[in-house]
Design an enzyme around this catalytic site. Structure first.
Site, mmCIF file in Angstrom:
data_model
loop_
_atom_site.group_PDB
_atom_site.id
_atom_site.type_symbol
_atom_site.label_atom_id
_atom_site.label_comp_id
_atom_site.label_asym_id
_atom_site.label_seq_id
_atom_site.Cartn_x
_atom_site.Cartn_y
_atom_site.Cartn_z
ATOM 1 N N GLU A 200 0.819 -1.224 0.000
ATOM 2 C CA GLU A 200 0.000 0.000 0.000
ATOM 3 C C GLU A 200 0.852 1.273 0.000
ATOM 4 O O GLU A 200 0.647 2.171 0.808
ATOM 5 C CB GLU A 200 -1.004 -0.031 1.165
ATOM 6 C CG GLU A 200 -2.005 -1.164 0.992
ATOM 7 C CD GLU A 200 -2.943 -1.385 2.187
ATOM 8 O OE1 GLU A 200 -2.963 -0.555 3.100
ATOM 9 O OE2 GLU A 200 -3.660 -2.414 2.179
ATOM 10 N N GLU A 318 -4.859 -8.691 -1.108
ATOM 11 C CA GLU A 318 -5.392 -8.536 0.248
ATOM 12 C C GLU A 318 -6.797 -7.955 0.156
ATOM 13 O O GLU A 318 -6.985 -6.943 -0.508
ATOM 14 C CB GLU A 318 -4.481 -7.597 1.056
ATOM 15 C CG GLU A 318 -4.876 -7.455 2.514
ATOM 16 C CD GLU A 318 -4.076 -6.377 3.254
ATOM 17 O OE1 GLU A 318 -2.837 -6.379 3.183
ATOM 18 O OE2 GLU A 318 -4.728 -5.525 3.884
#
Ligand SMILES: *[C@@H]1O[C@H](CO)[C@@H](O)[C@H](O)[C@H]1NC(C)=O
Ligand SMILES: *[C@@H]1O[C@H](CO)[C@@H](O)[C@H](O)[C@H]1NC(C)=O
Ligand SMILES: *[C@@H]1O[C@H](CO)[C@@H](O)[C@H](O)[C@H]1NC(C)=O
Ligand SMILES: *[C@@H]1O[C@H](CO)[C@@H](O)[C@H](O)[C@H]1NC(C)=O
Ligand SMILES: *[C@@H]1O[C@H](CO)[C@@H](O)[C@H](O)[C@H]1NC(C)=O
Ligand SMILES: *[C@@H]1O[C@H](CO)[C@@H](O)[C@H](O)[C@H]1NC(C)=O
Ligand SMILES: *[C@@H]1O[C@H](CO)[C@@H](O)[C@H](O)[C@H]1NC(C)=O
Ligand SMILES: *[C@@H]1O[C@H](CO)[C@@H](O)[C@H](O)[C@H]1NC(C)=O
Ligand SMILES: *[C@@H]1O[C@H](CO)[C@@H](O)[C@H](O)[C@H]1NC(C)=O
Ligand SMILES: *[C@@H]1O[C@H](CO)[C@@H](O)[C@H](O)[C@H]1NC(C)=O
Ligand SMILES: *[C@@H]1O[C@H](CO)[C@@H](O)[C@H](O)[C@H]1NC(C)=O
Ligand SMILES: *[C@@H]1O[C@H](CO)[C@@H](O)[C@H](O)[C@H]1NC(C)=O
Length: 509
Positions: A200, A318
């Protein structure tokens, strides 16, 4: 063996009983499979789940949902954990998460400390840097080997970087610590299916932000590193990146600029239900237009990969439904399976090869309960998908209620096809006639919540509660066998996997 009339009646009673007293509709639906070709395909081990780094001190909205479920402290001796992973043979497990970019792999002098994460709000992500001792890496690999898991490990992409005021980062990636871990892993003959770089960091989520050119440069040296370290080995693990939230411009530019062959898998993360504190999670999950909101992410990603001419494939690296650790009694309860199975089906339709669920254990969205290790309903949903839904995705024409979500795949390790039907309606039974399938013998797996309670953490399969046995064994998942001309019957708030072993589809042979 076909069920007798009494058994059928008993089954309908079991499935319909909790709703029997209320006003109820029956909706007659029709499903017609395109049998000649398939529209997409997944990996054989499409189902993946994550382990994260969060320590017990990680709290959200006043509750601390992690306990001892981190990569650093999870009890790897637990029998249910071992059996739960073994049941997949293989389960893909991705090790990663927010703190992965703040992990140091123990190298160098033995007297140097190897300390865990410490809560400290003056650090990015609220924690100090943490350390993975090699002894723990050995234990983890021993567990992965025993359980037959297939491992994706996310490496620290912020090493050597400096964080600037505006969230961007300076300096270049210091790959020496990652190189050390990969080298150690190769020397130990630990089997790793993939190495991923960063979590991220693409600028559309949290914390630090790498721009496209920085990430492209990092991935290029990363691929060279992995390639060089595995020189002379029978197989090189996959190289994965960037594990960010999908943003079409960033992802498209990133893909266009990567050197051909320097990236195997383009990963992205999804939390489409919003924050775990939301009061609307169940309404969203039961709303078909809300669920459809994710389709554009999958289709856009598929399209930019096609246009880039790169050989990379897409994975969901994810996805936990609701971010900030999920929501107890939603993302760890029966109702979550409506969202989870629907998203597995939708992502597969758009050529997603692997889908990693946040988490295998930990937070309020674990497939396993973090304290008891007992499987939550989504664990059984994942296992049924893994056993029944093959790699090839089929298209079909469907006329019927839009509250029934439908997916069709070639069957797994068997002939024929498997249908997945999800009834989001609480008061309408969906009766689905399958063209060319009505007279065929079929195996049905009906999933319902215990006592009709959508927020139950107990899964019911064909009227039987599922629970682990002595010594932590995973229960066998037995279908009921039906052979008559009746349509598939999907009770209100229920899920049906229906395997037709003798359904003839040239696309599946
Ligand atoms: C699906 O519908 C289209 C349009 O009506 C039709 O051309 C096609 O043959 C149908 N396919 C199947 C498998 O029924
Ligand atoms: C880990 O699990 C094993 C098996 O259930 C148990 O005997 C042991 O006490 C546990 N260890 C810790 C530290 O809880
Ligand atoms: C938190 O981190 C800052 C910056 O590294 C440090 O000065 C401070 O002592 C730390 N606080 C605690 C309680 O460890
Ligand atoms: C487990 O380790 C053994 C010995 O190194 C190896 O032969 C085997 O392939 C490994 N199994 C898995 C699933 O990695
Ligand atoms: C890699 O491991 C080998 C032993 O297998 C060792 O000789 C070498 O120094 C290591 N390289 C790095 C960069 O750690
Ligand atoms: C790793 O595998 C190689 C080749 O099979 C073998 O020679 C070596 O001893 C193994 N190393 C370890 C640490 O098991
Ligand atoms: C990536 O390349 C494709 C094909 O040339 C092009 O259509 C697309 O606009 C490019 N993306 C970006 C962000 O430049
Ligand atoms: C890996 O290294 C080999 C040998 O140096 C080279 O032929 C190959 O192109 C490299 N692969 C990638 C993806 O860089
Ligand atoms: C679902 O069907 C109902 C009734 O036919 C319709 O009003 C509604 O707009 C449809 N919703 C979606 C998301 O297609
Ligand atoms: C992709 O490949 C097609 C067909 O080979 C070619 O026409 C097109 O120009 C290529 N696009 C890019 C961005 O390389
Ligand atoms: C079914 O439930 C929906 C939403 O709760 C409600 O709008 C609808 O009127 C109900 N239908 C019947 C037949 O009870
Ligand atoms: C459970 O494990 C114990 C010890 O390994 C063994 O004696 C016992 O037979 C097992 N029970 C079952 C039901 O497998």
């Amino acid at each position: 063996m076909a069920l007798g009339l009494l058994q059928r009646l008993y089954l309908s009673f079991l499935i319909l009983a909790p709703f029997g007293g209320e006003k109820e509709d029956v909706h007659a639906d029709m499903l017609s499979i395109e049998t000649r070709s398939f529209i997409a395909s997944t990996d054989h081990d499409f189902i993946c789940a994550t382990l994260d780094w969060w320590p017990p001190e990680k709290c959200d909205y006043g509750t601390c949902g992690w306990g001892l479920a981190s990569i650093l402290n999870l009890n790897l001796s637990n029998a249910i954990l071992l059996n739960a992973v073994k049941a997949f043979s293989p389960l893909k497990i991705r090790l990663g998460g927010t703190l992965q970019d703040r992990v140091m792999y123990k190298a160098g002098e033995p007297q140097q400390p190897c300390s865990p994460f410490v809560k400290n709000s003056s650090h990015i992500f609220g924690f100090s840097e943490g350390c993975l001792p090699l002894s723990r890496w050995d234990e983890l690999n021993d567990f992965f080997n025993k359980s037959g898991a297939s491992i994706i490990f996310g490496l620290n992409a912020l090493k050597g970087r400096v964080l600037l005021q505006d969230g961007s980062v300076g300096n270049t990636w210091d790959l020496s610590n990652a190189a050390f871990l990969i080298n150690y892993t190769v020397a130990k003959n630990y089997s790793i299916a993939g190495w991923e770089l960063g979590n991220e960091l693409t600028g559309h989520g949290i914390g630090a932000r790498l721009n496209v050119d920085q990430y492209v440069a990092d991935v290029t040296v990363f691929m060279d590193l992995v390639n060089a370290t595995y020189q002379g080995k029978p197989a090189r693990p996959l190289v994965l990146a960037p594990g960010g939230f999908f943003h079409i411009d960033w992802y498209s530019a990133f893909l266009n600029k990567t050197k051909p062959g320097s990236l195997d898998v383009l990963t992205h993360h999804i939390y489409n239900l919003g924050p775990g504190s939301s009061e609307h999670l169940i309404d969203e999950i039961l709303n078909p237009s809300y669920l459809d909101g994710c389709a554009s992410t999958f289709s856009n990603l598929k399209e930019i990969i096609r246009r880039s001419n790169k050989s990379a494939v897409a994975w969901v690296g994810e996805a936990g439904g609701a971010y900030n650790s999920g929501h107890h009694l939603v993302t760890d309860s029966f109702v979550s399976s409506f969202w989870y199975l629907d998203q597995l089906g939708m992502s597969a339709k758009y050529d997603t090869k692997t889908y990693c669920r946040q988490t295998l254990i930990g937070g309020n969205y674990g497939l396993l309960n973090k304290d008891t290790f007992e499987p939550n309903p989504d664990y059984y949903s994942a296992l049924l998908w893994h056993r029944l839904m093959g790699t090839r995705v089929l298209s079909f024409n469907y006329t019927g209620s839009n509250m029934t979500r439908t997916y069709a795949h070639c069957a797994k390790q068997s002939s024929g096809i498997t249908l997945l039907l999800i009834n989001l309606s609480g008061n309408t039974t969906s009766q689905v006639a399958v063209a060319n399938g009505s007279d065929l013998r079929r195996e049905e797996y009906h999933l319902t919540a215990r006592d009709g309670d959508l927020q139950s953490q107990v899964m019911v399969l064909n009227g039987q509660i599922l629970s682990t046995g002595t010594n932590g064994t995973i229960p066998t998942l037995k279908p009921i066998i039906i052979q008559d001309a009746s349509p598939l019957t999907v009770a209100p708030y229920s899920i049906l996997f229906a395997h037709f072993p003798s359904f003839y589809a040239p696309a599946c042979t």
